[in-house]
Design an enzyme around this catalytic site. Structure first.
Site, mmCIF file in Angstrom:
data_model
loop_
_atom_site.group_PDB
_atom_site.id
_atom_site.type_symbol
_atom_site.label_atom_id
_atom_site.label_comp_id
_atom_site.label_asym_id
_atom_site.label_seq_id
_atom_site.Cartn_x
_atom_site.Cartn_y
_atom_site.Cartn_z
ATOM 1 N N ASP A 80 72.254 25.156 26.116
ATOM 2 C CA ASP A 80 73.228 25.352 27.197
ATOM 3 C C ASP A 80 72.665 26.279 28.273
ATOM 4 O OD1 ASP A 80 73.353 27.420 25.341
ATOM 5 O OD2 ASP A 80 75.545 27.565 25.316
ATOM 6 N N LYS B 66 69.326 24.845 19.617
ATOM 7 C CA LYS B 66 70.697 25.356 19.478
ATOM 8 C C LYS B 66 70.739 26.098 18.153
ATOM 9 C CE LYS B 66 75.036 25.489 20.912
ATOM 10 N NZ LYS B 66 75.424 26.241 22.130
ATOM 11 N N ASP C 238 67.052 14.060 32.385
ATOM 12 C CA ASP C 238 67.814 13.477 33.490
ATOM 13 C C ASP C 238 68.295 14.572 34.444
ATOM 14 O OD1 ASP C 238 67.558 10.937 32.339
ATOM 15 O OD2 ASP C 238 69.596 10.368 32.905
ATOM 16 N N TYR D 52 68.923 10.318 16.982
ATOM 17 C CA TYR D 52 68.748 8.926 17.396
ATOM 18 C C TYR D 52 68.473 8.015 16.198
ATOM 19 C CZ TYR D 52 68.463 9.494 22.496
ATOM 20 O OH TYR D 52 68.731 9.704 23.824
ATOM 21 N N ASP E 176 66.546 14.223 26.144
ATOM 22 C CA ASP E 176 67.088 13.102 26.905
ATOM 23 C C ASP E 176 67.993 13.629 28.018
ATOM 24 O OD1 ASP E 176 67.709 10.377 27.503
ATOM 25 O OD2 ASP E 176 69.629 10.646 26.473
HETATM 26 C C1 IPM Z 1 65.421 7.358 27.891
HETATM 27 C C2 IPM Z 1 66.595 6.452 27.698
HETATM 28 C C3 IPM Z 1 66.652 6.023 26.243
HETATM 29 C C4 IPM Z 1 66.735 7.282 25.418
HETATM 30 C C5 IPM Z 1 67.768 5.040 25.895
HETATM 31 C C6 IPM Z 1 67.651 3.768 26.701
HETATM 32 C C7 IPM Z 1 67.854 4.745 24.434
HETATM 33 O O1 IPM Z 1 67.771 7.077 28.108
HETATM 34 O O2 IPM Z 1 64.273 6.907 27.691
HETATM 35 O O3 IPM Z 1 65.612 8.521 28.244
HETATM 36 O O4 IPM Z 1 67.829 7.871 25.297
HETATM 37 O O5 IPM Z 1 65.709 7.725 24.886
HETATM 38 MN MN MN Z 2 67.474 9.069 28.998
#
Ligand code: IPM
Ligand code: MN
Length: 322
Positions: free
Chosen positions: A214, A182, A242, A134, A238
């Site tokens: 993975d 990884k 999700d 990042y 990240d």
């Molecule tokens: C999160 C979001 C952020 C990230 C974005 C908005 C940059 O997806 O907080 O997970 O990837 O960290």
């Molecule tokens: Mn995110």
């Protein structure tokens, strides 16, 4: 509050905190500042010095959500994500992102996974937040835009502090730590794994598993109950967070804490959902549970934090859903 549904969900969290204040005799002082696209529209930048200073002065930060399609084509430093949130995380040194994912009884039916697989899941993701790909430089386009370069780099000290945090967290829970990397491919992952091994000597009570990202992605949906604390680098975290949120049936109910050694920022893991903003239908639970994390981590108000979490569960049990 930021953009989109940010205002609505922050309003909800503030109401809850005021109720907690009344019941437990605390008073909170709230100040609001712009960030993200909203700030860009007003001031031409997604994060002003004024907002940054205010965050540096604060005891804790509640963060709504940022972003919207209209700002995504701006240069990176003016985009809500990179210029706003990522810069704020870096400036405040919020290197540890904690994302608890717990299957809630009343929402099990809305999980895409079988109840028998997901019931009892209780995972603490510890994600590195201020390093890795990042932030790595160089990051640019070359050869007339036909070559794109990103850089994944980690310093030893960046890995050490997050791994340390993860071990400390594991000690307070079921003492199982899964480190995701990884290492069959990436140098940064090899260093990561070495450091986890080194640190594990200090925590003999913690069972450590190393897992490739993975394989971890698969296991999180196959057997989510096998995880306790999961620690990983920024981008893997990240993606996996999700994925893990799907266990609960909704991204809208998950909170997070981003911590430095001195201050914390608390935000739901979902985005600004511009499509439903202003309609009063956004799910405020992720934000409300983030406020609970704030009480616990920034103010050591454990009973109060638990009261919020319990109230959320009761509301869901009673069938209040968005
Ligand atoms: C999160 C979001 C952020 C990230 C974005 C908005 C940059 O997806 O907080 O997970 O990837 O960290
Ligand atoms: Mn995110």
């Amino acid at each position: 509050p930021g953009d989109g549904i940010g205002h609505e969900i922050i309003d909800a969290a503030v109401k809850v905190l005021e109720a907690v204040g009344e019941k437990y005799n605390h008073s909170f002082n709230f100040e609001r500042y712009d960030i993200g696209g909203t700030s860009y529209e007003k001031y031409g930048v997604p994060l002003t010095e004024k907002t940054l200073e205010a965050c540096k002065r604060a005891d804790a930060i509640l963060f709504g959500a940022i972003g919207g399609d209209q700002w995504e084509s701006l240069p990176p430093h003016l985009r809500p994500g990179e210029g706003g949130l990522l810069r704020l995380r870096k400036e405040l040194n919020l290197y540890a992102n904690i994302r608890p994912v717990k299957a809630m009884r009343a929402l099990l039916h809305s999980s895409p996974l079988k109840e028998s697989v997901v019931a009892g899941s209780d995972i603490y993701m510890v994600r590195e937040l201020t390093g890795g790909i990042y932030y790595g430089k160089p990051r640019e386009r070359r050869e007339n835009g036909n070559l794109a370069v990103d850089t994944l780099l980690y310093y030893r000290h960046e890995i050490e502090r997050i791994v340390e945090k993860a071990f400390e967290t594991a000690m307070k829970r079921r003492r199982i730590l899964t480190s995701v990397d990884k290492a069959n491919l990436l140098e940064s992952s090899r260093l990561w794994r070495e450091i986890v091994e080194e640190k594990s000597e200090k925590y003999p009570e913690v069972t450590v598993n190393h897992m490739y990202v993975d394989a971890a992605a698969m296991k999180l949906v196959n057997e989510p109950t096998s995880f306790d604390v999961l620690v990983t680098e920024c981008m893997f975290g990240d993606i996996l967070s999700d994925e893990t949120s799907a266990l609960t049936g909704s991204l809208g109910v998950l909170p997070s804490a981003s911590l430095s050694d001195t201050v914390g920022l608390y935000e739901p893991i979902h985005g600004s959902a511009p499509d439903i903003a202003g309609k009063g239908i956004a799910n405020p639970i992720g934000m409300i549970l983030s406020a609970a994390l704030m009480l616990r981590y920034s103010f050591d108000l454990y009973e109060e934090a638990y009261a919020i979490e319990h109230a959320v569960e009761l509301s869901l049990d009673q069938g209040y859903h968005t």
